[in-house]
Design an enzyme around this catalytic site. Sequence first.
Site, PDB file in Angstrom:
ATOM      1  CG  PHE A  58       8.239  29.657  -7.854  1.00 52.40           C
ATOM      2  CD1 PHE A  58       7.465  30.036  -6.651  1.00 52.40           C
ATOM      3  CD2 PHE A  58       7.487  29.176  -8.808  1.00 52.40           C
ATOM      4  CE1 PHE A  58       6.034  30.083  -6.816  1.00 52.40           C
ATOM      5  CE2 PHE A  58       6.066  28.975  -9.081  1.00 52.40           C
ATOM      6  CZ  PHE A  58       5.310  29.786  -7.825  1.00 52.40           C
ATOM      7  CB  ALA A  59      14.025  25.899  -7.131  1.00 52.20           C
ATOM      8  CE1 TYR A  63      17.901  32.653 -10.548  1.00 50.06           C
ATOM      9  CE2 TYR A  63      16.826  33.392  -8.592  1.00 50.06           C
ATOM     10  CZ  TYR A  63      17.305  33.617  -9.612  1.00 50.06           C
ATOM     11  OH  TYR A  63      17.615  34.830 -10.017  1.00 50.06           O
ATOM     12  CG  ASP A 150      17.125  34.761  -4.301  1.00 49.84           C
ATOM     13  OD1 ASP A 150      16.189  34.603  -3.585  1.00 49.84           O
ATOM     14  OD2 ASP A 150      17.674  35.971  -4.474  1.00 49.84           O
ATOM     15  CD  GLU A 240       9.415  43.983  -4.511  1.00 54.65           C
ATOM     16  OE1 GLU A 240      10.015  43.228  -3.949  1.00 54.65           O
ATOM     17  OE2 GLU A 240      10.209  44.696  -5.201  1.00 54.65           O
TER      18      GLU A 240
HETATM   19  N1  UDP Z   1      13.177  32.539  -9.801  1.00 51.80           N
HETATM   20  C1  UDP Z   1      13.688  31.247 -10.354  1.00 51.80           C
HETATM   21  N2  UDP Z   1      14.286  31.222 -11.465  1.00 51.80           N
HETATM   22  C2  UDP Z   1      14.888  32.443 -12.173  1.00 51.80           C
HETATM   23  C3  UDP Z   1      14.445  33.486 -11.503  1.00 51.80           C
HETATM   24  C4  UDP Z   1      13.677  33.542 -10.336  1.00 51.80           C
HETATM   25  O1  UDP Z   1      13.330  30.263  -9.519  1.00 51.80           O
HETATM   26  O2  UDP Z   1      15.634  32.207 -13.184  1.00 51.80           O
HETATM   27  C5  UDP Z   1      12.387  32.678  -8.653  1.00 51.80           C
HETATM   28  C6  UDP Z   1      13.208  32.136  -7.388  1.00 51.80           C
HETATM   29  O3  UDP Z   1      12.519  31.663  -6.429  1.00 51.80           O
HETATM   30  C7  UDP Z   1      13.688  33.650  -6.873  1.00 51.80           C
HETATM   31  C8  UDP Z   1      12.481  34.497  -7.170  1.00 51.80           C
HETATM   32  O4  UDP Z   1      12.053  34.021  -8.323  1.00 51.80           O
HETATM   33  O5  UDP Z   1      14.003  33.639  -5.599  1.00 51.80           O
HETATM   34  C9  UDP Z   1      12.752  36.056  -7.453  1.00 51.80           C
HETATM   35  O6  UDP Z   1      13.568  36.089  -8.550  1.00 51.80           O
HETATM   36  P1  UDP Z   1      15.184  36.741  -7.740  1.00 51.80           P
HETATM   37  O7  UDP Z   1      15.679  36.186  -6.611  1.00 51.80           O
HETATM   38  O8  UDP Z   1      16.068  36.518  -8.969  1.00 51.80           O
HETATM   39  O9  UDP Z   1      14.719  38.235  -7.478  1.00 51.80           O
HETATM   40  P2  UDP Z   1      15.601  39.297  -6.705  1.00 51.80           P
HETATM   41  O10 UDP Z   1      15.022  38.749  -5.275  1.00 51.80           O
HETATM   42  O11 UDP Z   1      16.889  39.236  -6.706  1.00 51.80           O
HETATM   43  O12 UDP Z   1      14.751  40.527  -7.013  1.00 51.80           O
HETATM   44 MN    MN Z   2      15.506  36.896  -4.421  1.00 49.00          MN
END
Ligand code: UDP
Ligand code: MN
Length: 290
Positions: A58-59, A63, A150, A240
């Site tokens: 997801f992007a 992202y 990310d 999660e």
């Molecule tokens: N994501 C996205 N856009 C956003 C926030 C999240 O596409 O504005 C998706 C993306 O794939 C990301 C995942 O949701 O890798 C999980 O969010 P994030 O990586 O911010 O969470 P963390 O790993 O920091 O807990």
């Molecule tokens: Mn992440």
Amino acid sequence: MLAPEGLLYTQPTVFPSRTDVVFASPWLAPIVWEGSFNIALLDSIYKPMNLTIATTVFAVGKYVAFLKDFLETAEIHYMVGYKVDYYIFTDRPGDVPNVTLAEGRRVRVMKVPSSNRWQEISARRMEMIQLLIENTIRGQADYIFCLDVDSKFHAHFGVEALGRLVATIHPSFWTLQRDQFTYERRPESRAYIPLGEGDFYYGGAVFGGLLEDVRAMTKTCSQNFEADTANGIEAAWQEESHLNRYFLYNKPSKLLSPEYLWMDVAGWNKEIKLVRFSGVEKNYAEIRPN
Ligand code: UDP
Ligand code: MN
């Protein structure tokens, strides 16, 4: 007995090659660590199956900027030599980078709405993965992996990771006791896990398995997330938390060690011989919509 043609019967001279980590859970699911598998042997078993591995990423919003590094490093380290269909969910299809892919590997862009809450984007992934399996992937892939964007690949991440239902041990909790895990602790939530229960703390950034098993899992998680929303509650770590609850009652058949879900900002541990996939350091204020 003769080995079937092409099948390799090699063994490392010493196996297990290390004793500092455990290679199985209490319900005897393998825990995949460097030194726990022989990739040539695994390839000789999996290559003839001609598998396709669907991979969702997801992007949404800013992202999309992570996609280039994600895809470029995936082409170097992720399921190399196997067919991979990347399903990229984004609200900005025009910003999906054009990365050269090896033969048999494809990108498919799925348009999704924007959102102004990152919690919503993150959590809604479960429902979108369920619908993707039901409407698009069925009959087109054997396994599915769902990965955070990310992140970058740094070392081999291959068929040793395949299994019926695959969970990944979160890099922040693998050295801690279960009562320190950040499970959802409010009984009102459908993600609730009481103190004293739980096996591992799993990360929402890497999970996968057979299509049907992942479909059932994402369906339950999204239903529970929706039920919570209707009751005015959001689990501590969104999907999660729901994933951890699901895996408590539906044990994963394979666990990936934190080598498969590291974080660039995490401290070093001597048991981590190599990092295969790692979350990049990001400026939350700059990158998230809220
Ligand atoms: N994501 C996205 N856009 C956003 C926030 C999240 O596409 O504005 C998706 C993306 O794939 C990301 C995942 O949701 O890798 C999980 O969010 P994030 O990586 O911010 O969470 P963390 O790993 O920091 O807990
Ligand atoms: Mn992440």
